[in-house]
Design a protein around this motif. Structure first.
Motif, PDB file in Angstrom:
ATOM      1  N   ILE A  75     -21.755 -40.229 -13.456  1.00 42.69           N
ATOM      2  CA  ILE A  75     -22.066 -39.208 -12.438  1.00 42.69           C
ATOM      3  C   ILE A  75     -23.523 -38.755 -12.522  1.00 42.69           C
ATOM      4  O   ILE A  75     -24.131 -38.422 -11.507  1.00 42.69           O
ATOM      5  N   VAL A  76     -24.093 -38.781 -13.727  1.00 42.49           N
ATOM      6  CA  VAL A  76     -25.486 -38.333 -13.879  1.00 42.49           C
ATOM      7  C   VAL A  76     -26.440 -39.331 -13.229  1.00 42.49           C
ATOM      8  O   VAL A  76     -27.294 -38.957 -12.414  1.00 42.49           O
ATOM      9  N   ALA A  77     -26.245 -40.595 -13.566  1.00 44.08           N
ATOM     10  CA  ALA A  77     -27.096 -41.632 -12.984  1.00 44.08           C
ATOM     11  C   ALA A  77     -26.870 -41.717 -11.468  1.00 44.08           C
ATOM     12  O   ALA A  77     -27.829 -41.875 -10.697  1.00 44.08           O
ATOM     13  N   ASN A  78     -25.623 -41.590 -11.049  1.00 42.33           N
ATOM     14  CA  ASN A  78     -25.330 -41.617  -9.612  1.00 42.33           C
ATOM     15  C   ASN A  78     -26.045 -40.486  -8.882  1.00 42.33           C
ATOM     16  O   ASN A  78     -26.588 -40.679  -7.791  1.00 42.33           O
ATOM     17  N   THR A  79     -26.016 -39.305  -9.484  1.00 37.56           N
ATOM     18  CA  THR A  79     -26.604 -38.127  -8.839  1.00 37.56           C
ATOM     19  C   THR A  79     -28.095 -38.312  -8.590  1.00 37.56           C
ATOM     20  O   THR A  79     -28.610 -37.914  -7.538  1.00 37.56           O
ATOM     21  N   ILE A  80     -28.783 -38.920  -9.542  1.00 36.03           N
ATOM     22  CA  ILE A  80     -30.221 -39.142  -9.378  1.00 36.03           C
ATOM     23  C   ILE A  80     -30.483 -40.005  -8.151  1.00 36.03           C
ATOM     24  O   ILE A  80     -31.401 -39.743  -7.374  1.00 36.03           O
ATOM     25  N   VAL A  81     -29.653 -41.017  -7.954  1.00 35.51           N
ATOM     26  CA  VAL A  81     -29.825 -41.883  -6.782  1.00 35.51           C
ATOM     27  C   VAL A  81     -29.368 -41.174  -5.508  1.00 35.51           C
ATOM     28  O   VAL A  81     -30.065 -41.185  -4.499  1.00 35.51           O
ATOM     29  N   GLU A  82     -28.223 -40.519  -5.567  1.00 39.04           N
ATOM     30  CA  GLU A  82     -27.606 -39.982  -4.348  1.00 39.04           C
ATOM     31  C   GLU A  82     -28.208 -38.668  -3.871  1.00 39.04           C
ATOM     32  O   GLU A  82     -28.118 -38.346  -2.685  1.00 39.04           O
ATOM     33  N   MET A  83     -28.791 -37.906  -4.768  1.00 37.44           N
ATOM     34  CA  MET A  83     -29.297 -36.589  -4.382  1.00 37.44           C
ATOM     35  C   MET A  83     -30.788 -36.558  -4.061  1.00 37.44           C
ATOM     36  O   MET A  83     -31.305 -35.529  -3.634  1.00 37.44           O
ATOM     37  N   THR A  84     -31.494 -37.679  -4.259  1.00 37.08           N
ATOM     38  CA  THR A  84     -32.904 -37.722  -3.878  1.00 37.08           C
ATOM     39  C   THR A  84     -33.027 -37.501  -2.371  1.00 37.08           C
ATOM     40  O   THR A  84     -32.322 -38.151  -1.605  1.00 37.08           O
ATOM     41  N   PHE A  85     -33.878 -36.579  -1.978  1.00 37.50           N
ATOM     42  CA  PHE A  85     -34.072 -36.183  -0.569  1.00 37.50           C
ATOM     43  C   PHE A  85     -32.851 -35.475   0.009  1.00 37.50           C
ATOM     44  O   PHE A  85     -32.785 -35.229   1.210  1.00 37.50           O
ATOM     45  N   VAL A  86     -31.853 -35.188  -0.804  1.00 38.54           N
ATOM     46  CA  VAL A  86     -30.647 -34.502  -0.313  1.00 38.54           C
ATOM     47  C   VAL A  86     -30.537 -33.125  -0.950  1.00 38.54           C
ATOM     48  O   VAL A  86     -30.383 -32.124  -0.258  1.00 38.54           O
ATOM     49  N   ASP A  87     -30.614 -33.084  -2.287  1.00 38.97           N
ATOM     50  CA  ASP A  87     -30.565 -31.799  -2.992  1.00 38.97           C
ATOM     51  C   ASP A  87     -31.416 -31.904  -4.256  1.00 38.97           C
ATOM     52  O   ASP A  87     -30.981 -32.480  -5.250  1.00 38.97           O
ATOM     53  N   GLU A  88     -32.592 -31.337  -4.180  1.00 37.71           N
ATOM     54  CA  GLU A  88     -33.552 -31.475  -5.273  1.00 37.71           C
ATOM     55  C   GLU A  88     -33.045 -30.822  -6.562  1.00 37.71           C
ATOM     56  O   GLU A  88     -33.284 -31.336  -7.658  1.00 37.71           O
ATOM     57  N   ASP A  89     -32.365 -29.682  -6.429  1.00 37.55           N
ATOM     58  CA  ASP A  89     -31.841 -28.991  -7.613  1.00 37.55           C
ATOM     59  C   ASP A  89     -30.939 -29.913  -8.418  1.00 37.55           C
ATOM     60  O   ASP A  89     -31.100 -30.069  -9.631  1.00 37.55           O
ATOM     61  N   LEU A  90     -29.983 -30.505  -7.748  1.00 35.97           N
ATOM     62  CA  LEU A  90     -29.013 -31.355  -8.431  1.00 35.97           C
ATOM     63  C   LEU A  90     -29.687 -32.602  -8.993  1.00 35.97           C
ATOM     64  O   LEU A  90     -29.368 -33.047 -10.099  1.00 35.97           O
ATOM     65  N   GLU A  91     -30.618 -33.166  -8.233  1.00 36.74           N
ATOM     66  CA  GLU A  91     -31.353 -34.335  -8.719  1.00 36.74           C
ATOM     67  C   GLU A  91     -32.094 -33.992 -10.008  1.00 36.74           C
ATOM     68  O   GLU A  91     -31.995 -34.724 -10.997  1.00 36.74           O
ATOM     69  N   LYS A  92     -32.808 -32.880  -9.983  1.00 46.22           N
ATOM     70  CA  LYS A  92     -33.567 -32.446 -11.161  1.00 46.22           C
ATOM     71  C   LYS A  92     -32.649 -32.196 -12.352  1.00 46.22           C
ATOM     72  O   LYS A  92     -32.966 -32.558 -13.484  1.00 46.22           O
TER      73      LYS A  92
END
Lengths: 163, 163
Positions: A75-92
């Motif tokens: 889920i961590v690696a997925n979030t970096i890919v999926e949240m870019t340009f979508v939710d910066e907080d979660l990506e960070k």
DNA sequence: ATGTTATTGTAATGTTCGTTACAATAATGC
DNA sequence: GCATTATTGTAACGAACATTACAATAACAT
């Protein structure tokens, strides 16, 4: 949220009353869970006599997981890919977890290098980042090849860099 | 689709009249574009005297891209992560592009091994898959470290496996 | 030039999905 | 046992967004 309601059997109202913050907070808490896993692994490494072996076995263990698990990935690696340009907080937040994981690897490597248990000429910093890149790489390629042997071979190949 | 309308300045109606199939077909066409890139790279490799160097430079070139480019990453690798459990067709199509890319790498390695230009004892099959895993790994880690030096170092480290 | 065909922009439609309102039910404290 | 409080389920609400309808405009052929 609809999926969660479906799979738990809890109505939408129940979810929202017991979980203030809605969808994003739920996501954040899921990531927090992985941070707990990291803390546990840190303690394991500190107690271990052969921490490098522990890290290697951790990576090799991925290969033994089931196909569903391969498809889900991390889920961590997925979030970096999926949240870019979508939710910066979660990506960070996800990126920070991987950076902290990297720091754990790097510190372990430094410690073992000092003990003379690792003779690789490559700096601990580069090796730590290498393990994160390996984690991310396997997170994608395990979906393309959800096959124990292939994954085991790939992971072993990249762990050789550690010596 | 709304983003596309916004960024192109074309109204929603214009998009749909000129592009039958809607959102999914647009996505598929975007992937198809990357297949074209693959075919072009294949021709480049076939004409090259030192195809392995070409592959290595292709990977090292990622490090030189800008931060925006690092954040965007590769649409094919992204699709595999983002479309799992969402759209199996698109996931499979993306996975196939990576598998075909792998085949190109593997065949190139086999050819160079026969010519005696590669002395690695590792099988071409494993090396080909390694390059795909590297591609996927960098696709995630370039977002965490959108830094030329770090990425260059990481890619170089993993290319050493090729010898 | 004029009839035909393609293209555009705006507004409307339908769907998905996150969230909330609220009444019903269960749990808890005194 | 009763009053208060928490929890549940259903239905409604609202926002985001993909898609379509349609009238206006432009492009084109003869």
């Amino acid at each position: 949220m609809a999926d969660l309601s479906q799979s738990t059997g809890a109505g939408a109202g129940s979810l929202y009353n017991n979980f203030k913050g809605g969808k994003k907070e739920l996501f954040r808490r899921s990531l927090l869970q992985r941070r707990e896993d990291l803390n546990q692994f840190k303690e394991l490494l500190e107690r271990s006599e052969q921490p490098i072996e522990l890290i290697k076995n951790f990576f090799l263990g991925i290969a033994d997981e089931g196909e569903k698990s391969h498809k889900k990935g991390c889920i961590v690696a997925n979030t970096i890919v999926e949240m870019t340009f979508v939710d910066e907080d979660l990506e960070k937040e996800a990126a920070q977890i991987l950076k902290d994981t990297e720091a754990l690897y790097t510190n372990t490597i430094i410690s073992e290098q000092r003990k003379g248990n690792l003779q690789s000429a490559i700096s601990a910093d580069v090796l730590g980042k290498h393990l994160i890149t390996l984690w991310c790489g396997i997170n994608s390629s395990r979906r393309i090849y959800p096959d124990r042997n292939i994954l085991h071979q790939q992971i072993e190949l990249q762990l050789q860099i550690l010596q």
